[in-house]
Design a protein around this motif. Structure first.
Motif, PDB file in Angstrom:
ATOM      1  N   ARG A   1      -5.987  -9.663   4.070  1.00 46.78           N
ATOM      2  CA  ARG A   1      -6.761  -8.514   3.578  1.00 46.78           C
ATOM      3  C   ARG A   1      -7.790  -8.079   4.609  1.00 46.78           C
ATOM      4  O   ARG A   1      -7.976  -6.882   4.859  1.00 46.78           O
ATOM      5  CB  ARG A   1      -7.449  -8.854   2.255  1.00 46.78           C
TER       6      ARG A   1
ATOM      7  N   HIS B   1       0.831  -1.205   0.000  1.00 44.70           N
ATOM      8  CA  HIS B   1       0.000   0.000   0.000  1.00 44.70           C
ATOM      9  C   HIS B   1       0.869   1.260   0.000  1.00 44.70           C
ATOM     10  O   HIS B   1       0.589   2.208  -0.732  1.00 44.70           O
ATOM     11  CB  HIS B   1      -0.914  -0.013   1.231  1.00 44.70           C
ATOM     12  N   TYR B   2       1.909   1.271   0.825  1.00 46.23           N
ATOM     13  CA  TYR B   2       2.757   2.456   0.942  1.00 46.23           C
ATOM     14  C   TYR B   2       3.909   2.483  -0.061  1.00 46.23           C
ATOM     15  O   TYR B   2       4.438   3.559  -0.352  1.00 46.23           O
ATOM     16  CB  TYR B   2       3.304   2.581   2.365  1.00 46.23           C
TER      17      TYR B   2
ATOM     18  N   CYS C   1      -6.700  -0.991   9.277  1.00 49.82           N
ATOM     19  CA  CYS C   1      -6.172   0.158   8.541  1.00 49.82           C
ATOM     20  C   CYS C   1      -7.184   0.832   7.627  1.00 49.82           C
ATOM     21  O   CYS C   1      -6.947   1.946   7.158  1.00 49.82           O
ATOM     22  CB  CYS C   1      -4.971  -0.270   7.698  1.00 49.82           C
ATOM     23  N   GLY C   2      -8.254   0.144   7.308  1.00 52.54           N
ATOM     24  CA  GLY C   2      -9.253   0.717   6.411  1.00 52.54           C
ATOM     25  C   GLY C   2      -8.937   0.525   4.940  1.00 52.54           C
ATOM     26  O   GLY C   2      -9.572   1.126   4.082  1.00 52.54           O
ATOM     27  N   TYR C   3      -7.953  -0.300   4.610  1.00 50.60           N
ATOM     28  CA  TYR C   3      -7.622  -0.606   3.215  1.00 50.60           C
ATOM     29  C   TYR C   3      -7.130  -2.042   3.136  1.00 50.60           C
ATOM     30  O   TYR C   3      -6.886  -2.674   4.144  1.00 50.60           O
ATOM     31  CB  TYR C   3      -6.568   0.357   2.655  1.00 50.60           C
ATOM     32  N   GLY C   4      -6.998  -2.537   1.939  1.00 47.33           N
ATOM     33  CA  GLY C   4      -6.468  -3.872   1.723  1.00 47.33           C
ATOM     34  C   GLY C   4      -7.355  -4.753   0.864  1.00 47.33           C
ATOM     35  O   GLY C   4      -6.904  -5.732   0.303  1.00 47.33           O
ATOM     36  N   GLU C   5      -8.639  -4.402   0.779  1.00 51.60           N
ATOM     37  CA  GLU C   5      -9.577  -5.211   0.008  1.00 51.60           C
ATOM     38  C   GLU C   5      -9.162  -5.305  -1.468  1.00 51.60           C
ATOM     39  O   GLU C   5      -9.338  -6.324  -2.113  1.00 51.60           O
ATOM     40  CB  GLU C   5     -10.983  -4.643   0.119  1.00 51.60           C
ATOM     41  N   GLU C   6      -8.573  -4.220  -1.977  1.00 51.56           N
ATOM     42  CA  GLU C   6      -8.212  -4.179  -3.391  1.00 51.56           C
ATOM     43  C   GLU C   6      -6.890  -4.886  -3.690  1.00 51.56           C
ATOM     44  O   GLU C   6      -6.514  -5.041  -4.855  1.00 51.56           O
ATOM     45  CB  GLU C   6      -8.106  -2.715  -3.851  1.00 51.56           C
ATOM     46  N   PHE C   7      -6.164  -5.351  -2.683  1.00 53.26           N
ATOM     47  CA  PHE C   7      -4.859  -5.981  -2.882  1.00 53.26           C
ATOM     48  C   PHE C   7      -4.991  -7.257  -3.702  1.00 53.26           C
ATOM     49  O   PHE C   7      -5.835  -8.102  -3.441  1.00 53.26           O
ATOM     50  CB  PHE C   7      -4.195  -6.313  -1.542  1.00 53.26           C
TER      51      PHE C   7
ATOM     52  N   CYS D   1      -6.140  -6.142   7.426  1.00 48.57           N
ATOM     53  CA  CYS D   1      -5.820  -4.779   6.983  1.00 48.57           C
ATOM     54  C   CYS D   1      -7.067  -3.904   6.896  1.00 48.57           C
ATOM     55  O   CYS D   1      -7.039  -2.741   7.297  1.00 48.57           O
ATOM     56  CB  CYS D   1      -5.119  -4.809   5.629  1.00 48.57           C
ATOM     57  N   MET D   2      -8.151  -4.463   6.381  1.00 49.46           N
ATOM     58  CA  MET D   2      -9.383  -3.676   6.273  1.00 49.46           C
ATOM     59  C   MET D   2      -9.887  -3.265   7.659  1.00 49.46           C
ATOM     60  O   MET D   2     -10.319  -2.131   7.855  1.00 49.46           O
ATOM     61  CB  MET D   2     -10.453  -4.463   5.517  1.00 49.46           C
TER      62      MET D   2
END
Length: 73
Positions: A57, A37-38, A64-70, A60-61
């Protein structure tokens, strides 16, 4: 002598990887998702399929509020 390597869904060993699920796999996959992500230039591959990354994932979701798109590179 070849160096041991880590394989998501595998184990640390010399030679061919055996496909064991280790307790730290979720933490490792989540950490790699954060790194990707970073640092989008980092290439993340795995000998496992995308399904083995679902728990990472989810962590992370939730954290962190992200990761679904990984997706794997």
């Amino acid at each position: 002598m070849p160096r041991p390597r880590y394989s998501v869904g595998g184990c640390v060993r010399r030679g061919p990887a055996r496909h064991y699920i280790k307790p730290y796999d979720i933490a490792v996959t989540a950490a790699l998702i954060v790194i990707k992500h970073y640092l989008p230039a980092v290439v993340v591959t795995s000998d496992g399929d995308d399904e083995k990354w679902a728990d990472g994932r989810l962590v992370c979701m939730m954290a962190c509020g992200y990761g679904e798109e990984f997706r794997l590179d």
